[in-house]
Design an enzyme around this catalytic site. Structure first.
Site, PDB file in Angstrom:
ATOM      1  N   TYR A  23       0.831  -1.209   0.000  1.00  0.00           N
ATOM      2  CA  TYR A  23       0.000   0.000   0.000  1.00  0.00           C
ATOM      3  C   TYR A  23       0.868   1.264   0.000  1.00  0.00           C
ATOM      4  O   TYR A  23       0.368   2.368   0.218  1.00  0.00           O
ATOM      5  CB  TYR A  23      -0.931   0.015   1.221  1.00  0.00           C
ATOM      6  CG  TYR A  23      -2.014  -1.052   1.193  1.00  0.00           C
ATOM      7  CD1 TYR A  23      -1.797  -2.289   0.596  1.00  0.00           C
ATOM      8  CD2 TYR A  23      -3.253  -0.832   1.777  1.00  0.00           C
ATOM      9  CE1 TYR A  23      -2.773  -3.263   0.580  1.00  0.00           C
ATOM     10  CE2 TYR A  23      -4.239  -1.810   1.763  1.00  0.00           C
ATOM     11  CZ  TYR A  23      -3.987  -3.022   1.165  1.00  0.00           C
ATOM     12  OH  TYR A  23      -4.957  -3.999   1.158  1.00  0.00           O
ATOM     13  N   LYS A  39       4.779 -14.212   4.710  1.00  0.00           N
ATOM     14  CA  LYS A  39       4.912 -15.056   3.511  1.00  0.00           C
ATOM     15  C   LYS A  39       6.395 -15.090   3.143  1.00  0.00           C
ATOM     16  O   LYS A  39       6.785 -14.906   1.976  1.00  0.00           O
ATOM     17  CB  LYS A  39       4.052 -14.474   2.373  1.00  0.00           C
ATOM     18  CG  LYS A  39       3.943 -15.351   1.136  1.00  0.00           C
ATOM     19  CD  LYS A  39       3.071 -16.583   1.338  1.00  0.00           C
ATOM     20  CE  LYS A  39       3.065 -17.464   0.102  1.00  0.00           C
ATOM     21  NZ  LYS A  39       2.322 -18.715   0.304  1.00  0.00           N
ATOM     22  N   ASP A  81      -1.173 -18.117   4.112  1.00  0.00           N
ATOM     23  CA  ASP A  81      -2.221 -18.998   3.577  1.00  0.00           C
ATOM     24  C   ASP A  81      -2.708 -19.983   4.642  1.00  0.00           C
ATOM     25  O   ASP A  81      -3.903 -20.228   4.789  1.00  0.00           O
ATOM     26  CB  ASP A  81      -1.789 -19.710   2.285  1.00  0.00           C
ATOM     27  CG  ASP A  81      -0.291 -19.896   2.145  1.00  0.00           C
ATOM     28  OD1 ASP A  81       0.455 -19.303   2.947  1.00  0.00           O
ATOM     29  OD2 ASP A  81       0.155 -20.629   1.254  1.00  0.00           O
ATOM     30  N   ASP A 139      -5.220  -6.462   6.101  1.00  0.00           N
ATOM     31  CA  ASP A 139      -6.469  -5.960   5.524  1.00  0.00           C
ATOM     32  C   ASP A 139      -7.393  -7.135   5.190  1.00  0.00           C
ATOM     33  O   ASP A 139      -8.579  -7.143   5.541  1.00  0.00           O
ATOM     34  CB  ASP A 139      -6.120  -5.160   4.251  1.00  0.00           C
ATOM     35  CG  ASP A 139      -7.261  -4.277   3.796  1.00  0.00           C
ATOM     36  OD1 ASP A 139      -8.282  -4.221   4.496  1.00  0.00           O
ATOM     37  OD2 ASP A 139      -7.128  -3.643   2.734  1.00  0.00           O
TER      38      ASP A 139
END
Ligand code: NAD
Length: 338
Positions: free
Chosen positions: A123, A175, A209, A233
């Site tokens: 972002y 991740k 995930d 988010d």
């Protein structure tokens, strides 16, 4: 002395849930001097710009804002005003508590906290198209930017939050197996800060995930979750879904100087103007604001009144299976406070 607070009713359902929340705040007896400002699509209509200077000036002065959702055009158009406000005031921590109010599906008693990094990652707003031949949009590139300092401060915020609120565990969500640098840096700093809190707050880590799946299968295993901007988010909407939807999920955007309180949800264009939106998320955000202002008792009373209205009085908006309008719900909560 009344508290000076910037008020941005917002777009879509924003004005409806803001009126409802103001009625409840008035019933607390705490006095506010609201500085009403317009931003987003409403401001484009009225002034031709989404984030006019007086909005920024007002927040700079009051240092506290209560904000309705603001529309962001999808794909092209102006940049998100929400993201701009967070960057402008360096509101690096987005605190999103997810607590069961009514039993929903198989979950009756969830109490989770999402601490989302709010200014960096994907972002950061660094993106562009690359032209190939006659196609000016042949390639799209977005750069995720995490700094060591940015990672440290959000991670420290999460651990400090855990210590001060008697929380047992912080889960680092990342991740780093694929995004070895941008997510790897976050994990590296997370592990280092976790060591500082060893013996006080437990820490574990999950790949995003798996975290998303575990949240659905067994959310009770989580306590405080800390993660980077986009993962936070997405996961926070998923977490809101565990307790009955976005109508119930409040949030605070917190920096060193300024704090902005708003619902997690957006403008809900599908129900805007119908008077049926659930104002609970903004009311609970206002409760967080009261606590931020030091009005701990009033914050607790608002939260308890909202819960009692839903659970004991059975007054519920449509998203929770009830028939109450936004205004009827607000009246019922205000009645509980008087
Ligand atoms: P949304 O959160 O507005 O709506 C998603 C779904 O949840 C809709 O079905 C909606 O009716 C429902 N919902 C949301 N709030 C509700 C409430 N209070 N009561 C009952 N149901 C509610 O998400 P969207 O449709 O993806 O986004 C719409 C717009 O909002 C977009 O322009 C987006 O950029 C913006 N947005 C703004 C913010 C913000 O201001 N912080 C946050 C998210 C999205």
């Amino acid at each position: 002395m009344p508290y000076s607070v910037t008020l941005i009713p917002g777009d879509g359902v924003g004005p409806e849930i803001t009126d409802a929340t103001l009625a409840v705040l008035e019933a607390t007896g705490i006095e506010f001097a609201w500085d009403r400002q317009t931003a987003g699509a409403t401001s484009i209509e009225r002034r031709g710009e989404p984030l006019p200077h007086p909005v920024l000036e007002s927040i700079r002065m009051t240092r506290v804002a209560l904000k309705g959702p603001l529309e962001t055009p999808i794909g092209g158009g102006y940049r998100s005003v929400n993201v701009s406000l967070r960057k402008e005031f360096n509101l690096y921590a987005n605190l999103r508590p997810v607590r069961s109010i009514v039993p929903f599906r198989s979950y009756a008693d969830l109490d989770l906290i999402m601490v989302r990094e709010n200014t960096q990652g994907l972002y950061a707003g660094v993106e562009h198209f690359v032209q190939i031949g006659g196609d000016p949009h042949a390639v799209a590139e977005s750069v995720a930017i995490n700094t060591r300092e940015g990672c440290r401060r959000i991670l420290r915020f999460a651990f400090e939050y855990a210590v001060h609120h008697g929380r047992d565990k912080v889960t680092l969500v990342h991740k780093a197996n694929i995004l070895k640098m941008v997510s790897g840096l976050f994990l590296e700093e997370g592990r280092a800060i976790a060591r500082e809190y060893a013996g006080k707050v437990a820490c574990d880590e999950k790949i995003i995930d798996n975290a998303a799946m575990q949240l659905v299968m067994n959310p009770e295993q989580f306590d405080v979750i800390v993660t980077t901007n986009m993962f936070g988010d997405i996961l926070s909407d998923e977490m809101a879904g565990l307790i009955g939807g976005l109508g119930l999920a409040p949030s605070a955007n917190v920096g060193e100087e300024v704090a902005i309180f708003e619902a997690v949800h957006g403008t809900a264009p599908d129900i805007a103007g119908k008077g049926v939106a659930n104002p609970t998320a903004l009311m609970l955000s206002a409760a967080m604001m009261l606590e931020h202002l030091g009005e701990l008792d009033a914050g607790r009373r608002v939260r308890e009144a909202v819960i009692a209205t839903i659970c004991d009085d059975g007054v519920k908006t449509g998203d929770l299976g009830g028939k109450a309008t936004t205004k009827e719900f607000a009246k019922a909560v205000a009645r509980r406070l008087k």
